[in-house]
Design an enzyme around this catalytic site. Structure first.
Site, short mmCIF file in Angstrom:
data_model
loop_
_atom_site.label_atom_id
_atom_site.label_comp_id
_atom_site.label_asym_id
_atom_site.label_seq_id
_atom_site.Cartn_x
_atom_site.Cartn_y
_atom_site.Cartn_z
N LYS A 13 0.84 -1.30 -0.01
CA LYS A 13 0.03 -0.07 0.13
C LYS A 13 0.90 1.29 -0.02
O LYS A 13 0.64 2.21 -0.76
CB LYS A 13 -1.05 -0.19 1.24
CG LYS A 13 -1.88 -1.12 1.49
CD LYS A 13 -3.03 -1.04 2.47
CE LYS A 13 -2.27 -1.01 3.97
NZ LYS A 13 -1.55 -2.34 4.22
N ARG A 88 -9.23 1.15 9.04
CA ARG A 88 -8.85 -0.36 9.24
C ARG A 88 -9.70 -1.12 10.11
O ARG A 88 -9.79 -2.08 10.48
CB ARG A 88 -7.48 -0.28 10.29
CG ARG A 88 -6.23 -0.42 9.25
CD ARG A 88 -5.16 -0.37 10.38
NE ARG A 88 -3.87 -0.98 10.12
CZ ARG A 88 -2.99 -0.43 9.34
NH1 ARG A 88 -3.22 0.76 8.96
NH2 ARG A 88 -1.90 -1.07 9.09
N ARG A 127 11.68 -5.14 4.55
CA ARG A 127 11.22 -3.96 4.43
C ARG A 127 12.44 -3.01 4.96
O ARG A 127 12.68 -3.24 6.36
CB ARG A 127 9.87 -3.40 4.79
CG ARG A 127 9.73 -2.08 4.74
CD ARG A 127 8.06 -1.74 4.78
NE ARG A 127 7.43 -2.12 5.80
CZ ARG A 127 6.01 -1.97 5.97
NH1 ARG A 127 5.23 -1.65 4.84
NH2 ARG A 127 5.38 -2.65 6.99
N ARG A 160 11.68 -0.91 10.71
CA ARG A 160 10.54 -0.58 11.67
C ARG A 160 10.33 -1.60 12.87
O ARG A 160 10.72 -2.71 12.60
CB ARG A 160 9.10 -0.65 11.00
CG ARG A 160 9.01 0.65 10.28
CD ARG A 160 8.00 0.75 9.41
NE ARG A 160 6.70 0.27 9.81
CZ ARG A 160 5.45 0.18 9.08
NH1 ARG A 160 5.19 0.58 8.23
NH2 ARG A 160 4.31 -0.54 9.86
N ARG A 171 0.25 -8.53 13.59
CA ARG A 171 -0.54 -7.46 12.81
C ARG A 171 -1.48 -8.39 11.75
O ARG A 171 -2.35 -7.71 11.25
CB ARG A 171 0.72 -6.82 11.87
CG ARG A 171 1.16 -5.72 12.72
CD ARG A 171 2.61 -5.20 12.47
NE ARG A 171 2.60 -4.29 11.03
CZ ARG A 171 3.59 -4.30 10.32
NH1 ARG A 171 4.83 -4.91 10.60
NH2 ARG A 171 3.46 -3.78 9.01
P1 ADP Z 1 1.35 -1.60 7.51
O1 ADP Z 1 0.12 -1.15 6.71
O2 ADP Z 1 2.63 -2.13 6.97
O3 ADP Z 1 0.76 -2.53 8.69
P2 ADP Z 1 1.23 1.20 8.84
O4 ADP Z 1 2.44 1.97 8.58
O5 ADP Z 1 0.07 1.51 7.88
O6 ADP Z 1 1.82 -0.34 8.39
O7 ADP Z 1 0.88 0.91 10.17
C1 ADP Z 1 1.46 0.64 11.46
C2 ADP Z 1 0.79 0.65 12.69
O8 ADP Z 1 0.17 1.92 12.98
C3 ADP Z 1 -0.27 -0.28 12.88
O9 ADP Z 1 0.36 -1.44 13.34
C4 ADP Z 1 -1.24 0.38 13.89
O10 ADP Z 1 -0.57 0.00 15.13
C5 ADP Z 1 -1.02 1.88 13.63
N1 ADP Z 1 -1.98 2.20 12.63
C6 ADP Z 1 -2.02 2.79 11.50
N2 ADP Z 1 -3.16 3.01 10.77
C7 ADP Z 1 -4.10 2.66 11.87
C8 ADP Z 1 -5.31 2.93 11.94
N3 ADP Z 1 -6.08 3.43 10.47
N4 ADP Z 1 -6.19 2.40 12.87
C9 ADP Z 1 -5.73 1.98 13.93
N5 ADP Z 1 -4.21 1.79 13.99
C10 ADP Z 1 -3.50 2.34 12.94
#
Ligand code: ADP
Ligand code: ZN
Length: 213
Positions: A13, A88, A127, A160, A171
């Protein structure tokens, strides 16, 4: 154009959103990136988010929704935006719909990046991210020209905290339990388009651009 990117962590994404934003000129909104930026600045929001991110749990809906509401009301989102990592949960999706409806707006398109577990795992473990500008690399599929250094800005590349093996598994579980239901939510609204995200990056990007343009 208002677009949502759906898909498991590691589907690509963030990488694809950055390319699309460049190509089409719409604002890329990554909630994960916003939290990491807040954390880097040491803001209360960043510190709060870290509690959840480190274990791969979701930040509470009201925190995320408030942040996104503010963000999409910025002038650079007038012509549209690309949401990456939000919504999410069903609650987040409903709140997003409400917010847009209040302004007489709606989402135009939801792209579902379909990706198998094997691809997801290898993308996440390999990554690397630029500490300075957030650019995304992969040690094998998409290495930087100079190891450990960002091509875009010369910043330091790091792994990360949540890209370590045990957090990755959680996750994926959280994705299955909370986020995957959004596929049906948007399919019912007739907004959903599937794109194969196991393919090469350029191929997936092309398929996405066809939908967006
Ligand atoms: P990825 O898509 O690779 O899992 P992101 O960078 O989008 O990673 O998100 C990293 C973390 O940030 C998530 O695991 C969560 O803890 C938090 N996070 C990001 N976006 C949201 C969201 N919309 N709702 C809740 N937590 C979020
Ligand atoms: Zn950089």
């Amino acid at each position: 154009m208002r677009v949502i990117l759906l898909g498991p962590p590691g589907a690509g994404k963030g990488t694809q959103a950055a390319s699309i934003a460049k190509e089409v000129g719409i604002s890329h909104i990554s909630t994960g990136e916003m939290f990491r930026a807040s954390l880097k600045e040491g803001t209360p929001l960043g510190l709060e988010a870290k509690k959840y991110m480190d274990s791969g749990e979701l930040v509470p809906d009201d925190v995320v929704v408030g942040m996104v509401r503010e963000r999409i009301q910025q002038p650079d989102c007038k012509e549209g935006f690309l949401l990456d990592g939000f919504p999410r949960t069903i609650i987040q999706a409903q709140k997003l719909d409400e917010t847009l409806e209040n302004d007489g707006l709606n989402m135009d398109l939801v792209i579902n990046l379909v990706c198998n577990d094997k691809t997801v795992l290898s993308r996440l473990t390999g990554r690397r991210v630029c500490r300075n500008c957030g650019a995304i690399y992969h040690v094998e599929n998409m290495p930087s020209k100079q190891s450990g250094i960002c091509d875009e800005c010369g910043g330091e590349l790091y792994q990360r905290d949540d890209d370590k093996a045990d957090t990755i598994l959680n996750r994926l579980k959280v994705y299955r339990n909370s986020t995957e239901a959004l596929i049906d939510y948007y399919r019912q609204k007739d907004l959903l388009k599937d794109v194969d995200a196991n393919a090469q990056r350029e191929e997936t990007l092309k398929a996405m651009l066809v939908l967006i343009k």
